[in-house]
Design a protein around this motif. Structure first.
Motif, PDB file in Angstrom:
ATOM      1  N   ASP A 203      16.542  51.670 -36.535  1.00  0.00           N
ATOM      2  CA  ASP A 203      16.374  52.623 -35.430  1.00  0.00           C
ATOM      3  C   ASP A 203      16.757  54.016 -35.939  1.00  0.00           C
ATOM      4  O   ASP A 203      17.929  54.302 -36.165  1.00  0.00           O
ATOM      5  N   TYR A 206      17.499  59.530 -34.644  1.00  0.00           N
ATOM      6  CA  TYR A 206      18.010  60.859 -35.032  1.00  0.00           C
ATOM      7  C   TYR A 206      17.511  61.271 -36.413  1.00  0.00           C
ATOM      8  O   TYR A 206      18.098  62.141 -37.059  1.00  0.00           O
ATOM      9  N   THR A 233      11.617  58.603 -32.363  1.00  0.00           N
ATOM     10  CA  THR A 233      11.413  59.113 -31.006  1.00  0.00           C
ATOM     11  C   THR A 233      11.132  60.611 -30.984  1.00  0.00           C
ATOM     12  O   THR A 233      11.501  61.339 -31.908  1.00  0.00           O
ATOM     13  N   SER A 235      12.372  62.112 -28.345  1.00  0.00           N
ATOM     14  CA  SER A 235      13.394  62.494 -27.353  1.00  0.00           C
ATOM     15  C   SER A 235      14.514  63.361 -27.904  1.00  0.00           C
ATOM     16  O   SER A 235      15.238  63.983 -27.139  1.00  0.00           O
TER      17      SER A 235
END
Ligand code: PLP
Length: 381
Positions: A203, A206, A233, A235
């Motif tokens: 994952d 960042y 992501t 986000s």
């Protein structure tokens, strides 16, 4: 008897043990509940900069066609991402935020007969998605606090938990909430050590913020490891948290399975257009990264001057060790209109997680923290 009880009995077994994800408190809620104004939020690891005008405009333009369904296959976004990443579009799975991709992974590979491995202090959504499938959670102890990556992932401990039934291993790199990371060398050795029946989910929410030569270039490993899935992501560094767009990068076979489970229209048109426009704003992303690196440095040093140690971080946040009074400190900051993130739900009750905000926001936080520490010192006189 409450209205809900009869339905709780009807819920799937796995749901009984679930508790909902606790998001960072929105500033409006704090302002309403505490009767204050101008609250700031350093609690959800968002990019504090205003997004480029081109991104806003691209999203607004789509509103004219709001009566139409989005492109369910996300063709244009997948093409743009494939070009940006140097992969094929059939290696990509789009998600409603990367959270959605984590759910898809669990739904695709887990059931009551299988298991997933994750770290004790890793991103809480791993626990939620694993539990929801009824799979067994194999939870590895984190590094001790005197380790170079305190409370970070211990890959040997994770490897030791892998068994015949293990289908997924989740590694957050860097990890939220600790900010710690696993190095390229250690992660590569970990991947080599695993049997082929285990999918490794790295994952990298960042990713765009991560600095340092020891941070792995996992994208270049996808050919070597068909069982590797990267999750990223829009986000965080891309500043599109509200739009909800994330993606998985994997072998085409894995992406094909995930796309079977994916809802047909999981990423809306505004989000797709915003993400395509954001990919063209690499200079803005690079500027955000520089600002974050400077902000992290400043925050760490300023906290240290207040006698507060924080963990090393490659994200856009720091995990600060406040001590047994962390809840009291959090309450003090809230009354001052500063929202940070308690991490009691991670078993880290002495810590607060603080997002690197703008310089002005960090000023607010540090003034407030300074006052808190002074008030404590006075109390102890
Ligand atoms: C490590 C990590 N993974 C995934 C996510 C999910 O982010 P999103 O669904 O907004 O892409 C977060 C959000 O904070 C995170 O910290």
């Amino acid at each position: 008897m409450s209205d809900i009880d009869p339905y709780a009995m009807l819920a799937a077994d796995a749901v009984g043990g679930l508790s909902p994800y606790q998001p960072g408190m929105p500033p409006e809620v704090l302002e309403r509940e505490y009767g204050i104004k101008n609250a700031i939020k350093l609690a959800s690891n968002e990019n504090p900069a205003a997004v480029p005008v081109s991104v806003n405009k691209a999203m607004q333009a789509v509103l004219e066609d709001v009566s139409r369904y989005p492109d369910g296959g996300g063709f244009a976004l997948r093409e743009a991402l494939a070009k940006h990443l140097g992969v094929n579009a059939d290696q990509l799975t789009l998600g409603n935020g990367s959270n959605d991709v984590l759910v898809l992974l669990a739904e695709t590979f887990l059931n009551e007969q299988t298991a997933a491995v994750y770290d004790q202090h890793s991103f809480v959504v791993y626990r939620l998605v694993v539990q929801a499938t009824g799979a067994r959670a194999l939870i590895a102890a984190s590094n001790p606090t005197d380790h170079a990556q305190p409370l970070g992932h211990d890959l040997d401990a994770m490897r030791a938990l892998v068994d015949e039934t293990t289908r997924l291993v989740f590694i957050a790199n860097p990890n939220n909430p600790t900010g710690t990371w696993v190095t390229g060398g250690a992660l590569h050795a970990f991947l080599i050590s695993l049997p082929a029946h285990v999918i490794v989910v790295v994952d990298e929410a960042y990713f765009e913020y991560a600095v340092g030569d020891d941070y792995p270039d996992t994208l270049s490993w996808l050919d070597e490891f068909p069982n590797l899935v990267l999750v990223r992501t829009f986000s965080k560094a891309y500043g599109l948290a509200a739009a909800r767009v994330g993606y998985g990068i994997s072998a085409p076979g894995v992406a094909e399975l995930l796309n079977r489970v994916r809802q047909p229209f999981n990423v809306n048109s505004m989000a797709q257009a915003g993400a395509i426009a954001a990919l063209k704003e690499q200079a803005w992303v690079a500027k955000s990264k520089l600002a974050n690196t400077a902000g992290l440095h400043r925050l760490r040093q300023a906290l240290e001057r207040l006698g507060i140690n924080s963990l090393p971080s490659r994200g856009n946040f720091l995990l600060a060790h406040i001590g047994p009074d962390a809840a009291e400190c959090n309450e003090y900051l809230l009354r001052d209109g500063v929202i940070v993130r308690p991490v009691v739900n991670y078993g880290l009750s002495e810590y607060l997680r603080i997002t690197v905000g703008t310089e002005v926001e960090l000023d607010r936080l540090l003034v407030s923290m300074h006052r808190y520490r002074a008030s404590i010192a006075n109390k102890n006189l």
